[in-house]
Motif scaffolding. Structure first.
Motif, PDB file in Angstrom:
ATOM      1  N   TYR A  22       0.834  -1.206   0.000  1.00  0.00           N
ATOM      2  CA  TYR A  22       0.000   0.000   0.000  1.00  0.00           C
ATOM      3  C   TYR A  22       0.871   1.259   0.000  1.00  0.00           C
ATOM      4  O   TYR A  22       0.564   2.241  -0.677  1.00  0.00           O
ATOM      5  CB  TYR A  22      -0.957   0.018   1.216  1.00  0.00           C
ATOM      6  CG  TYR A  22      -1.811  -1.228   1.336  1.00  0.00           C
ATOM      7  CD1 TYR A  22      -2.212  -1.944   0.204  1.00  0.00           C
ATOM      8  CD2 TYR A  22      -2.219  -1.711   2.583  1.00  0.00           C
ATOM      9  CE1 TYR A  22      -2.982  -3.102   0.310  1.00  0.00           C
ATOM     10  CE2 TYR A  22      -2.994  -2.853   2.701  1.00  0.00           C
ATOM     11  CZ  TYR A  22      -3.366  -3.549   1.570  1.00  0.00           C
ATOM     12  OH  TYR A  22      -4.112  -4.678   1.681  1.00  0.00           O
ATOM     13  N   ASP A  23       1.989   1.203   0.738  1.00  0.00           N
ATOM     14  CA  ASP A  23       2.904   2.353   0.788  1.00  0.00           C
ATOM     15  C   ASP A  23       3.453   2.655  -0.605  1.00  0.00           C
ATOM     16  O   ASP A  23       3.562   3.809  -1.017  1.00  0.00           O
ATOM     17  CB  ASP A  23       4.083   2.068   1.732  1.00  0.00           C
ATOM     18  CG  ASP A  23       3.638   2.016   3.197  1.00  0.00           C
ATOM     19  OD1 ASP A  23       2.503   2.435   3.486  1.00  0.00           O
ATOM     20  OD2 ASP A  23       4.420   1.526   4.046  1.00  0.00           O
ATOM     21  N   GLU A  24       3.767   1.583  -1.321  1.00  0.00           N
ATOM     22  CA  GLU A  24       4.330   1.707  -2.661  1.00  0.00           C
ATOM     23  C   GLU A  24       3.320   2.407  -3.599  1.00  0.00           C
ATOM     24  O   GLU A  24       3.659   3.333  -4.330  1.00  0.00           O
ATOM     25  CB  GLU A  24       4.570   0.265  -3.127  1.00  0.00           C
ATOM     26  CG  GLU A  24       5.476  -0.014  -4.244  1.00  0.00           C
ATOM     27  CD  GLU A  24       5.502  -1.548  -4.425  1.00  0.00           C
ATOM     28  OE1 GLU A  24       6.092  -2.256  -3.565  1.00  0.00           O
ATOM     29  OE2 GLU A  24       4.902  -2.039  -5.406  1.00  0.00           O
ATOM     30  N   ALA A  76       2.741   6.022  -2.684  1.00  0.00           N
ATOM     31  CA  ALA A  76       3.848   6.869  -3.149  1.00  0.00           C
ATOM     32  C   ALA A  76       3.639   7.247  -4.612  1.00  0.00           C
ATOM     33  O   ALA A  76       3.856   8.396  -5.009  1.00  0.00           O
ATOM     34  CB  ALA A  76       5.181   6.133  -2.968  1.00  0.00           C
ATOM     35  N   VAL A 104      -5.248   8.256   3.608  1.00  0.00           N
ATOM     36  CA  VAL A 104      -4.194   7.964   4.594  1.00  0.00           C
ATOM     37  C   VAL A 104      -4.343   8.949   5.759  1.00  0.00           C
ATOM     38  O   VAL A 104      -4.480  10.152   5.538  1.00  0.00           O
ATOM     39  CB  VAL A 104      -2.778   8.104   3.979  1.00  0.00           C
ATOM     40  CG1 VAL A 104      -1.719   7.550   4.936  1.00  0.00           C
ATOM     41  CG2 VAL A 104      -2.679   7.410   2.626  1.00  0.00           C
ATOM     42  N   GLY A 113      -0.287   7.786   9.278  1.00  0.00           N
ATOM     43  CA  GLY A 113       0.191   6.916   8.200  1.00  0.00           C
ATOM     44  C   GLY A 113      -0.687   5.688   7.994  1.00  0.00           C
ATOM     45  O   GLY A 113      -0.437   4.892   7.075  1.00  0.00           O
ATOM     46  N   TYR A 159      -4.015   3.433   6.965  1.00  0.00           N
ATOM     47  CA  TYR A 159      -4.897   3.514   5.798  1.00  0.00           C
ATOM     48  C   TYR A 159      -6.359   3.335   6.184  1.00  0.00           C
ATOM     49  O   TYR A 159      -6.689   2.466   7.001  1.00  0.00           O
ATOM     50  CB  TYR A 159      -4.537   2.413   4.792  1.00  0.00           C
ATOM     51  CG  TYR A 159      -3.197   2.676   4.145  1.00  0.00           C
ATOM     52  CD1 TYR A 159      -3.112   3.508   3.036  1.00  0.00           C
ATOM     53  CD2 TYR A 159      -2.028   2.127   4.665  1.00  0.00           C
ATOM     54  CE1 TYR A 159      -1.879   3.786   2.461  1.00  0.00           C
ATOM     55  CE2 TYR A 159      -0.799   2.398   4.092  1.00  0.00           C
ATOM     56  CZ  TYR A 159      -0.736   3.227   2.991  1.00  0.00           C
ATOM     57  OH  TYR A 159       0.473   3.510   2.421  1.00  0.00           O
TER      58      TYR A 159
END
Ligand code: GLU
Length: 439
Positions: free
Chosen positions: A81-83, A86, A176, A180, A182
């Motif tokens: 999810y972070d990817e 970004a 978000v 941080g 989700y």
């Protein structure tokens, strides 16, 4: 592409009949298409989600006969999810906002006072880099919103038909949080893309989410799945089920001795154009399954109707299907009593009536009649014809017929004024107990 569906509960509690209905519709879709069913735990809320609840949900589904092909946990996919987040930031689709909840609330109130819709005004999009740095220097952390296209999102819903939702009327959704973490919206889309979900079947409380999620899917270059939004269940009182559990939970139905296929048949057929009838297995339901049969109107769930369906299911179940769960290892016992029970556990009541201590109910005026009947009990062996032979003889000797003949015999033999056919019960009671009860 092979059909893949998912059931995505948040393990923050156990499932009730309404959630189970979503799971069952997805399972039927997978069975009908020969596709895959993914059980996905939406556990991004790591505080409220527990493995106990997840295990409980798995047990509930298993009891309902749902065997997921794959199990996924959102909490194991934060890296992914972070990817993606970004990338959305890079593309300018995810933008930082620094408003506090209080500030947003005040702004909403001002909008409402002006008669304007309380939609997020995108003030954060106008922040300069310097202003952003100043907020951060103050110790504020941003939350992140998805910049909607603001257009009419269109899809052909399998249940609701063509849908048009204008996203200019919606606030850019927060995906978000400040810390941080989700919200469910983005991980759900990423998973649906990565897990190649072809059909999203869920409650109509997600219709507006769908417009947002279609925009996100397209922003990520994903393939938009087919959507089917079913209406929600209401209680017998017409109110929603969502927040109530108690007797509506699958766990309590199981503990209450309901048959899983009664619950499944009821949940699958409620709100469809088919009559609600008990199906012995999924194959029978799959044969008639079609999401297009689901009505858009809310469906009323009534526990009393479910119990009635449970009884109907039991009335036709063969001995083989239940023999390990009966208090008496005999097919004759099952055939005698199955028409007189609502739950399988009621079998023990009749087992007791047949083999246990019974207080015969004999009215004063029937004493002589019962004594005469006792002396006419046929010789052994007893079988299904014994009752007729006996009552014919009693009728000839006493001149009684109809209810005055049968009811005193029933009351004396069972202590009850109702129950299974005596022709079937009498051989199970047997001569020894019959003599004693008539004595
Ligand atoms: N966790 C969400 C819910 O239980 C899933 C909704 C969905 O199917 O996408 O409402």
């Amino acid at each position: 592409m092979a059909t893949t569906v998912r059931f995505a509960p948040s393990p923050t509690g156990r499932i009730h009949i309404g959630n189970a209905r979503t799971a069952i519709l997805n399972w039927l879709m997978a069975l009908k298409s020969g596709g895959q069913f993914v059980l996905r735990y939406d556990d991004t809320d790591t505080v409220r989600s527990t493995t106990e609840f997840a295990d409980g949900i798995a047990a509930d589904l298993d009891w309902l006969g749902i065997k997921p092909h794959r199990v996924e946990w959102q909490s194991k996919r934060f890296g992914r999810y972070d990817e993606v987040a970004a990338k959305l930031r890079e593309d300018g689709r995810l933008y930082p906002c620094f408003e506090t909840a209080d500030e947003l609330d005040r702004r909403r109130k001002r909008q409402l006072a002006r008669g304007a819709p309380p939609i997020y005004d995108r003030a954060a999009l106008k922040l300069t880099d310097e202003e952003k740095r100043a907020f951060e220097a103050e110790g504020r952390k941003p939350h992140w919103r998805f910049r909607l296209d603001g257009r009419i999102v269109v899809w052909d819903d399998i249940i609701r038909g063509p849908q048009h939702i204008d996203t200019t009327g919606l606030s850019d959704p927060v995906l978000v949080r400040e810390d941080g973490s989700y919200l469910y919206t983005l991980p759900s889309v990423i998973d649906d893309i990565d897990m190649e979900i072809t059909h999203v079947i869920r409650g109509e409380d997600h219709v507006v989410n769908t417009a947002v999620q279609i925009e996100i899917t397209e922003a990520l270059g994903g393939h938009v799945p087919h959507y089917a939004h079913h209406s929600l269940l209401t209680g017998a009182d017409g109110k929603g089920l969502s927040k109530r559990l108690g007797s509506l939970s699958i766990a309590s139905m199981r503990e209450g001795g309901l048959e899983p296929m009664a619950v499944v048949s009821h949940a699958a057929l409620l709100g469809t154009s088919d009559n609600i009838h008990p199906c012995a297995d999924y194959a029978e339901l799959v044969a008639g399954f079609d999401l297009g049969k689901l009505s858009r109107a809310p469906a009323r769930f009534d526990e009393a109707e479910l119990l009635h369906l449970n009884a109907k299911l039991l009335h036709h179940l063969p001995w083989e299907a239940v023999k390990h769960r009966l208090p008496q290892d005999s097919e004759a016992f099952w055939l005698a009593i199955r028409g007189n029970i609502e739950r399988l556990s009621d079998a023990s009541v009749w087992h007791q009536v047949i083999t246990g201590d019974v207080t015969p109910a004999v009215a004063e005026e029937d004493r002589e009649f019962i004594a005469a009947a006792r002396s006419l009990l046929p010789p052994e062996p007893w079988g299904t014809g014994t009752w007729k032979a006996w009552t014919d003889a009693v009728k000839a000797a006493t001149g009684r017929k109809g209810k005055p003949l049968f009811m005193p015999l029933r009351l004396a033999l069972t202590g009850l004024g109702h129950g299974p056919e005596l022709a079937q019960l009498l051989p199970l009671i047997g001569p020894e107990r019959a003599l004693e009860r008539l004595g």
